[in-house]
Design an enzyme around this catalytic site. Structure first.
Site, PDB file in Angstrom:
ATOM      1  CE1 TYR A 202      -3.475  -2.466   5.847  1.00 22.91           C
ATOM      2  CE2 TYR A 202      -3.214  -0.121   5.326  1.00 22.91           C
ATOM      3  CZ  TYR A 202      -3.347  -1.440   4.910  1.00 22.91           C
ATOM      4  OH  TYR A 202      -3.353  -1.745   3.566  1.00 22.91           O
TER       5      TYR A 202
ATOM      6  CB  THR B  93      -0.903  -0.006   1.259  1.00 20.51           C
ATOM      7  OG1 THR B  93      -1.471   1.299   1.434  1.00 20.51           O
ATOM      8  CG2 THR B  93      -0.133  -0.352   2.528  1.00 20.51           C
ATOM      9  CG  ASP B  94      -1.107   4.951  -1.050  1.00 20.08           C
ATOM     10  OD1 ASP B  94      -1.638   4.343  -0.081  1.00 20.08           O
ATOM     11  OD2 ASP B  94      -1.732   5.774  -1.744  1.00 20.08           O
ATOM     12  CD  GLU B  95      -3.233   3.698   4.485  1.00 18.21           C
ATOM     13  OE1 GLU B  95      -3.002   3.510   5.687  1.00 18.21           O
ATOM     14  OE2 GLU B  95      -4.372   3.776   4.003  1.00 18.21           O
TER      15      GLU B  95
ATOM     16  CE  LYS C 115      -0.219  -4.564   3.093  1.00 16.40           C
ATOM     17  NZ  LYS C 115      -0.688  -5.867   2.565  1.00 16.40           N
TER      18      LYS C 115
HETATM   19  P1  NAD Z   1     -10.057  -6.990   2.544  1.00 24.21           P
HETATM   20  O1  NAD Z   1     -10.037  -6.645   3.985  1.00 24.21           O
HETATM   21  O2  NAD Z   1     -11.262  -6.693   1.743  1.00 24.21           O
HETATM   22  O3  NAD Z   1      -9.747  -8.538   2.352  1.00 24.21           O
HETATM   23  C1  NAD Z   1      -8.755  -9.210   3.093  1.00 24.21           C
HETATM   24  C2  NAD Z   1      -8.963 -10.705   2.896  1.00 24.21           C
HETATM   25  O4  NAD Z   1      -7.918 -11.371   3.623  1.00 24.21           O
HETATM   26  C3  NAD Z   1     -10.290 -11.220   3.425  1.00 24.21           C
HETATM   27  O5  NAD Z   1     -10.870 -12.123   2.511  1.00 24.21           O
HETATM   28  C4  NAD Z   1      -9.902 -11.935   4.715  1.00 24.21           C
HETATM   29  O6  NAD Z   1     -10.772 -13.014   5.044  1.00 24.21           O
HETATM   30  C5  NAD Z   1      -8.495 -12.428   4.378  1.00 24.21           C
HETATM   31  N1  NAD Z   1      -7.675 -12.655   5.583  1.00 24.21           N
HETATM   32  C6  NAD Z   1      -7.520 -11.809   6.642  1.00 24.21           C
HETATM   33  N2  NAD Z   1      -6.725 -12.377   7.560  1.00 24.21           N
HETATM   34  C7  NAD Z   1      -6.362 -13.593   7.067  1.00 24.21           C
HETATM   35  C8  NAD Z   1      -5.543 -14.647   7.554  1.00 24.21           C
HETATM   36  N3  NAD Z   1      -4.946 -14.571   8.753  1.00 24.21           N
HETATM   37  N4  NAD Z   1      -5.383 -15.746   6.786  1.00 24.21           N
HETATM   38  C9  NAD Z   1      -5.982 -15.844   5.573  1.00 24.21           C
HETATM   39  N5  NAD Z   1      -6.796 -14.888   5.079  1.00 24.21           N
HETATM   40  C10 NAD Z   1      -6.968 -13.768   5.811  1.00 24.21           C
HETATM   41  O7  NAD Z   1      -8.783  -6.267   1.935  1.00 24.21           O
HETATM   42  P2  NAD Z   1      -8.577  -5.599   0.498  1.00 24.21           P
HETATM   43  O8  NAD Z   1      -9.063  -4.211   0.541  1.00 24.21           O
HETATM   44  O9  NAD Z   1      -9.079  -6.544  -0.533  1.00 24.21           O
HETATM   45  O10 NAD Z   1      -6.983  -5.539   0.464  1.00 24.21           O
HETATM   46  C11 NAD Z   1      -6.227  -6.645  -0.036  1.00 24.21           C
HETATM   47  C12 NAD Z   1      -4.757  -6.326   0.072  1.00 24.21           C
HETATM   48  O11 NAD Z   1      -4.464  -5.150  -0.676  1.00 24.21           O
HETATM   49  C13 NAD Z   1      -4.296  -6.031   1.494  1.00 24.21           C
HETATM   50  O12 NAD Z   1      -3.023  -6.622   1.649  1.00 24.21           O
HETATM   51  C14 NAD Z   1      -4.208  -4.514   1.564  1.00 24.21           C
HETATM   52  O13 NAD Z   1      -3.209  -4.128   2.469  1.00 24.21           O
HETATM   53  C15 NAD Z   1      -3.805  -4.194   0.138  1.00 24.21           C
HETATM   54  N6  NAD Z   1      -4.258  -2.872  -0.348  1.00 24.21           N
HETATM   55  C16 NAD Z   1      -5.566  -2.504  -0.270  1.00 24.21           C
HETATM   56  C17 NAD Z   1      -5.970  -1.270  -0.801  1.00 24.21           C
HETATM   57  C18 NAD Z   1      -7.420  -0.834  -0.749  1.00 24.21           C
HETATM   58  O14 NAD Z   1      -7.691   0.312  -1.104  1.00 24.21           O
HETATM   59  N7  NAD Z   1      -8.348  -1.661  -0.362  1.00 24.21           N
HETATM   60  C19 NAD Z   1      -5.021  -0.429  -1.389  1.00 24.21           C
HETATM   61  C20 NAD Z   1      -3.685  -0.830  -1.428  1.00 24.21           C
HETATM   62  C21 NAD Z   1      -3.316  -2.074  -0.922  1.00 24.21           C
HETATM   63  O1  DAU Z   2      -4.103   4.024   0.439  1.00 23.06           O
HETATM   64  C1  DAU Z   2      -4.325   2.647   0.409  1.00 23.06           C
HETATM   65  C2  DAU Z   2      -5.152   2.235   1.593  1.00 23.06           C
HETATM   66  O2  DAU Z   2      -6.469   2.732   1.350  1.00 23.06           O
HETATM   67  C3  DAU Z   2      -5.182   0.735   1.827  1.00 23.06           C
HETATM   68  O3  DAU Z   2      -3.880   0.304   2.154  1.00 23.06           O
HETATM   69  C4  DAU Z   2      -6.137   0.373   2.958  1.00 23.06           C
HETATM   70  O4  DAU Z   2      -6.234  -1.022   3.093  1.00 23.06           O
HETATM   71  C5  DAU Z   2      -7.504   0.940   2.623  1.00 23.06           C
HETATM   72  O5  DAU Z   2      -8.394   0.697   3.687  1.00 23.06           O
HETATM   73  C6  DAU Z   2      -7.426   2.440   2.345  1.00 23.06           C
HETATM   74  O6  DAU Z   2      -7.108   3.171   3.561  1.00 23.06           O
HETATM   75  P1  DAU Z   2      -7.826   4.568   3.942  1.00 23.06           P
HETATM   76  O7  DAU Z   2      -7.759   4.742   5.387  1.00 23.06           O
HETATM   77  O8  DAU Z   2      -7.371   5.655   3.060  1.00 23.06           O
HETATM   78  O9  DAU Z   2      -9.352   4.182   3.465  1.00 23.06           O
HETATM   79  P2  DAU Z   2     -10.787   4.454   4.140  1.00 23.06           P
HETATM   80  O10 DAU Z   2     -11.802   4.065   3.115  1.00 23.06           O
HETATM   81  O11 DAU Z   2     -10.889   3.863   5.489  1.00 23.06           O
HETATM   82  O12 DAU Z   2     -10.807   6.042   4.287  1.00 23.06           O
HETATM   83  C7  DAU Z   2     -10.636   6.883   3.160  1.00 23.06           C
HETATM   84  C8  DAU Z   2     -10.660   8.315   3.670  1.00 23.06           C
HETATM   85  O13 DAU Z   2     -11.989   8.619   4.104  1.00 23.06           O
HETATM   86  C9  DAU Z   2      -9.771   8.561   4.875  1.00 23.06           C
HETATM   87  O14 DAU Z   2      -9.192   9.864   4.779  1.00 23.06           O
HETATM   88  C10 DAU Z   2     -10.714   8.503   6.063  1.00 23.06           C
HETATM   89  C11 DAU Z   2     -12.034   9.006   5.495  1.00 23.06           C
HETATM   90  N1  DAU Z   2     -13.264   8.431   6.083  1.00 23.06           N
HETATM   91  C12 DAU Z   2     -13.366   7.072   6.125  1.00 23.06           C
HETATM   92  C13 DAU Z   2     -14.498   6.490   6.669  1.00 23.06           C
HETATM   93  C14 DAU Z   2     -14.629   4.988   6.748  1.00 23.06           C
HETATM   94  C15 DAU Z   2     -14.278   9.249   6.528  1.00 23.06           C
HETATM   95  O15 DAU Z   2     -14.196  10.494   6.434  1.00 23.06           O
HETATM   96  N2  DAU Z   2     -15.403   8.674   7.047  1.00 23.06           N
HETATM   97  C16 DAU Z   2     -15.542   7.320   7.156  1.00 23.06           C
HETATM   98  O16 DAU Z   2     -16.601   6.853   7.677  1.00 23.06           O
END
Ligand code: NAD
Ligand code: DAU
Length: 359
Positions: A161, A135-137, A165
């Site tokens: 988190y 992730t970019d985080e 990562k």
């Molecule tokens: P998500 O939370 O929707 O899905 C995570 C999945 O992992 C779920 O199916 C969960 O059951 C499984 N899981 C959790 N713990 C586990 C364990 N101990 N063993 C096996 N399976 C397990 O997450 P996502 O949003 O699909 O993100 C997927 C990946 O991409 C993550 O590694 C996250 O850090 C990365 N990522 C997400 C975003 C985003 O915007 N969602 C952006 C950049 C990177």
């Molecule tokens: O940047 C990549 C990341 O993006 C991934 O690594 C993470 O897994 C993914 O969850 C996401 O993280 P963020 O914290 O950016 O996503 P989230 O959707 O939780 O929040 C997006 C923005 O919106 C953040 O600035 C917080 C704000 N927010 C979020 C929620 C849930 C609100 O203002 N209200 C809300 O209820």
């Protein structure tokens, strides 16, 4: 035939990735999906592929080292795409331990399994690849409107988190540096699209608006995220798995920065545009639902990815403009309200009450 081990394939990006790969490669690949099925995992996302002979689901916790090693010993895995993680920043602030277990120790187990299975006397078997989906985080935050995250930006995570990562990324790097282990790391910005769990900004706002509930915006809604349509991310991961030279890191971003409040306003406007005139839900949807709530602790101000390297080295670019992606996403949620209803029953209600301190 290549065999992929996809971890976390029942989650948001993982399930989109499996659907993307099956559509693209059909019967010419095999996918083993290993997922613990936490609250974020949902096999319903994969109904379309569950009957296929070249798809197999295994309910496994990646923290179970013996099980992970036995999977690598049983199947001839070519490519690992490692998505499995605890992924929600707010949950990591309340309960960091599970983030360290899954995101750090779970990753180490996968590295150990892949290394043991792929090692030869003079290196690693040909054609093997481990992709760490990060992730970019891990870069921390940009403090104002200027600049971008590059692959060379120092790692500076802020939340539990992103710290977990980053730790996982460093373990992958250590395997590359120590063993010349065949891995890549991708660092992506915020994804949106079908099947995203409604703890994340966009699906939460869509669901709340459709139910006439308040739209909780943290702080003043001025934090900036760089949104990428999930299919574009899936394509990038496939390209990196195929062509990324060993050890390279690639930033993946949408060139699409938006303030949170802009996103919430767009969700409201798009819903009003897309819902038919006679739909009773229209009456309760308005900008008055927006409610500014307490800010997230340590809330990163701005993320913005420079995806120049993946474009110049591997030819990937984001393809879906936000105006199109948000419509596709909202259309999917409108057509799949039963999916949303099933996952927001039960435990989600408790999460929501505790997180937002309301019913
Ligand atoms: P998500 O939370 O929707 O899905 C995570 C999945 O992992 C779920 O199916 C969960 O059951 C499984 N899981 C959790 N713990 C586990 C364990 N101990 N063993 C096996 N399976 C397990 O997450 P996502 O949003 O699909 O993100 C997927 C990946 O991409 C993550 O590694 C996250 O850090 C990365 N990522 C997400 C975003 C985003 O915007 N969602 C952006 C950049 C990177
Ligand atoms: O940047 C990549 C990341 O993006 C991934 O690594 C993470 O897994 C993914 O969850 C996401 O993280 P963020 O914290 O950016 O996503 P989230 O959707 O939780 O929040 C997006 C923005 O919106 C953040 O600035 C917080 C704000 N927010 C979020 C929620 C849930 C609100 O203002 N209200 C809300 O209820």
């Amino acid at each position: 035939m290549k065999t992929y081990l996809v971890t976390g394939g029942a989650g948001f990006i993982g399930s989109n990735f499996i659907l993307y790969m099956m559509k693209k490669y059909g019967d010419s690949i095999k996918i083993i999906n290993v997922d613990k099925l936490t609250y974020a995992g949902n096999l319903e996302n994969l109904k379309e592929v569950e009957h296929r002979d070249n798809y197999k689901f295994m309910k496994v916790d990646i923290c179970d080292k013996d099980k992970i090693l036995s999977i690598f010993n049983t199947y001839d895995i070519d490519i690992v795409i490692h998505f499995a993680a605890e992924s929600h920043v707010d949950r990591s602030i309340k309960n960091p331990e599970v983030f360290v277990n899954t995101n750090v120790l779970g990753t180490l187990n996968l590295l150990t399994g892949a290394k043991q299975a792929w090692e030869t006397e003079d290196g690693f078997k040909k054609g093997k690849k481990f992709v760490q989906v990060s992730t970019d985080e891990v870069y921390g935050e940009l403090e104002d409107d200027e600049g971008f995250f590059y692959e060379t930006t120092p790692l500076d995570p802020h939340s539990p988190y992103s710290a977990s990562k980053t730790s996982a990324d460093l373990l992958v790097k250590s395997y590359v540096d120590t063993f010349h282990f065949p891995a890549n790391i991708t660092r992506c910005s915020n994804n949106y699209g079908p099947y995203q769990f409604p703890e994340k900004l966009i699906p939460l706002m869509i669901n709340n608006a459709l139910n006439g509930k308040k739209l909780p915006v943290y702080g003043r809604g001025l934090n900036v995220r760089d949104w990428l349509y999930v299919d574009d991310h899936c394509k990038a991961i496939d390209i990196v798995a195929e062509g990324g030279p060993i050890g390279e890191v690639y930033n993946v971003g949408g060139h699409n920065e938006k303030k949170n409040i802009e996103i919430v306003n767009m969700v409201i406007d798009s819903l009003l545009e897309m819902l038919p005139e006679e739909d009773p839900r229209r009456k309760s949807i308005s900008h008055d639902l927006i409610t500014y709530v307490e800010d997230r602790k340590g809330h990163d101000f701005r993320y913005a990815i420079a995806p120049d390297k993946i474009k110049s080295d591997l030819g990937w670019e984001p393809e879906t403009p936000f105006a199109k992606g948000i419509k596709l996403t909202i259309a999917w949620y409108l057509e799949n309200m039963d999916w949303m209803e099933r996952i927001t029953k039960g435990e989600y209600q408790n999460y929501y009450k505790e997180m937002y301190r309301e019913d």
